[in-house]
Motif scaffolding. Structure first.
Motif, short mmCIF file in Angstrom:
data_model
loop_
_atom_site.label_atom_id
_atom_site.label_comp_id
_atom_site.label_asym_id
_atom_site.label_seq_id
_atom_site.Cartn_x
_atom_site.Cartn_y
_atom_site.Cartn_z
N GLY A 50 0.85 -1.21 0.00
CA GLY A 50 0.00 0.00 0.00
C GLY A 50 0.87 1.23 0.00
O GLY A 50 2.09 1.15 -0.12
N VAL A 53 1.33 3.46 -2.17
CA VAL A 53 1.51 4.00 -3.53
C VAL A 53 0.50 3.34 -4.46
O VAL A 53 0.00 2.25 -4.20
CB VAL A 53 2.93 3.75 -4.11
N THR A 54 0.23 4.02 -5.56
CA THR A 54 -0.68 3.50 -6.59
C THR A 54 0.13 3.44 -7.89
O THR A 54 1.25 3.99 -7.97
CB THR A 54 -1.85 4.49 -6.79
N PRO A 55 -0.43 2.81 -8.94
CA PRO A 55 0.29 2.83 -10.22
C PRO A 55 0.61 4.26 -10.66
O PRO A 55 1.64 4.51 -11.27
CB PRO A 55 -0.69 2.15 -11.18
N GLU A 56 -0.26 5.19 -10.31
CA GLU A 56 -0.07 6.60 -10.72
C GLU A 56 1.09 7.26 -9.97
O GLU A 56 1.77 8.13 -10.50
CB GLU A 56 -1.36 7.41 -10.48
N THR A 57 1.28 6.89 -8.69
CA THR A 57 2.35 7.54 -7.92
C THR A 57 3.62 6.71 -7.84
O THR A 57 4.63 7.15 -7.27
CB THR A 57 1.88 7.85 -6.47
N LEU A 105 4.36 -4.22 -6.89
CA LEU A 105 3.24 -3.45 -6.34
C LEU A 105 1.94 -4.22 -6.57
O LEU A 105 1.59 -4.54 -7.71
CB LEU A 105 3.17 -2.07 -7.03
N VAL A 139 -1.86 -4.60 -7.11
CA VAL A 139 -2.92 -3.73 -7.65
C VAL A 139 -4.18 -4.58 -7.85
O VAL A 139 -4.07 -5.80 -8.04
CB VAL A 139 -2.50 -3.09 -9.00
#
Ligand code: PYC
Length: 289
Positions: A21, A23-27, A49, A51
């Motif tokens: 957790g 972070v996201t694919p965007e960050t 990561l 998702v």
């Protein structure tokens, strides 16, 4: 303060850092090197990561990443991820579908704790490519490889700096020869253990060497062996890494002259922790980021 929970494992000596957790694919790009590299880690670590999967039949989706960018697939990382999911109590022995950017991988957690992954379709793209004074094949196993057996180098740990420099030069020559997609180089030699079939040195995209026998690299090797009719479907191939760790591999033929490789190995959990990003820390994004 940003907090990123992680679980570390190694597969045949090659580390995987699963990001749970924060972070996201965007960050991800903002934190990619900070998660993996100094001062928190090391250039060789491969990140994974978690998702949400697009396909609801999948246990999870995963984005693999390294010190220089994203990876389509990662064999040792997939084995590490499965052992991590078991550690978290999310899975039990049996088959689990995992969505990667290059396709769905079916991973089987075996009762004895080993993991078998059925990789994405793999194939040889070009045979006997001449580049920089060397000749090798170009093959895909979830990532792109230049595979060279005739190189005259000793595949020993003492020789890793020379192997790395030679493989970097080979990769540059392969790019110049018209194969810019190749990001890994795989050198082969006879195994040190008579129980195995081959030893390899694998150069990863960010100039690190793979401590494991490389799952996607072994898949590319199987594709070449299958194309040369040197390995029959279902026959076992034991691939030894430069540090002596081993993956057991085999394949089934698939559509359009591809193969589906199965790679079996073991991973061990080494840490569970939370990365902290203090806004006052000048190196919170990593060194050189
Ligand atoms: O096991 O496929 C693999 C891999 C790729 C880069 C490092 N390990």
């Amino acid at each position: 303060m940003l907090r990123i929970p992680i679980i570390d494992s190694h597969t045949g000596g090659e580390p995987t850092r699963v990001v749970l957790g924060g972070v996201t694919p965007e960050t991800l790009e903002t934190y990619r090197r900070a998660i993996l590299c100094e001062p928190r880690g090391h250039e060789v670590i491969v990140g994974a990561l978690l998702v949400p999967p697009k396909d609801p039949a999948c246990e999870t989706g995963v984005i693999f990443f390294n010190n220089i960018g994203l990876l389509g697939m990662c064999g040792h990382g997939m084995i590490g991820l499965i052992i991590t999911l078991r550690h978290l109590g999310r899975i039990t022995p049996g088959e689990h579908r995992i969505e990667t950017p290059v396709g769905i991988v079916t991973a089987t957690l075996l009762e004895d704790g080993r993991v078998s992954i059925q990789n994405v379709p793999s194939y040889r793209k070009a045979t006997s490519v001449h580049a920089g004074g060397f000749t090798g094949d170009i093959a895909y196993g979830g990532n792109w490889f230049f595979l060279v057996s005739d190189h005259g180098l000793d595949l020993t740990r003492e020789n890793i700096p020379q192997l790395t420099q030679t493989a970097l030069a080979m990769r540059a020559a392969v790019h110049a020869a018209g194969y810019p997609e190749v990001d890994h180089v795989e050198l082969f030699a006879p195994p040190h253990s008579p129980a195995n079939h081959s030893r390899s040195f694998v150069l990863c995209p960010g100039a690190e060497y793979d401590r494991s026998p490389c799952g996607t690299g072994t898949s590319a090797k199987l594709a070449c062996l299958a194309a040369d009719r040197k390995l029959a479907p279902g026959e076992i191939w034991c691939q030894e890494s430069i540090i002596g760790s081993v993956f057991e591999a085999s394949y089934t033929p698939a559509a359009d002259a591809t193969i589906i490789p199965t790679i079996t190995g073991t991973a061990f959990i080494t840490a569970e922790t939370t990365l902290l990003f203090d806004p006052k820390d000048p190196f919170r994004f990593g060194i050189g980021s």
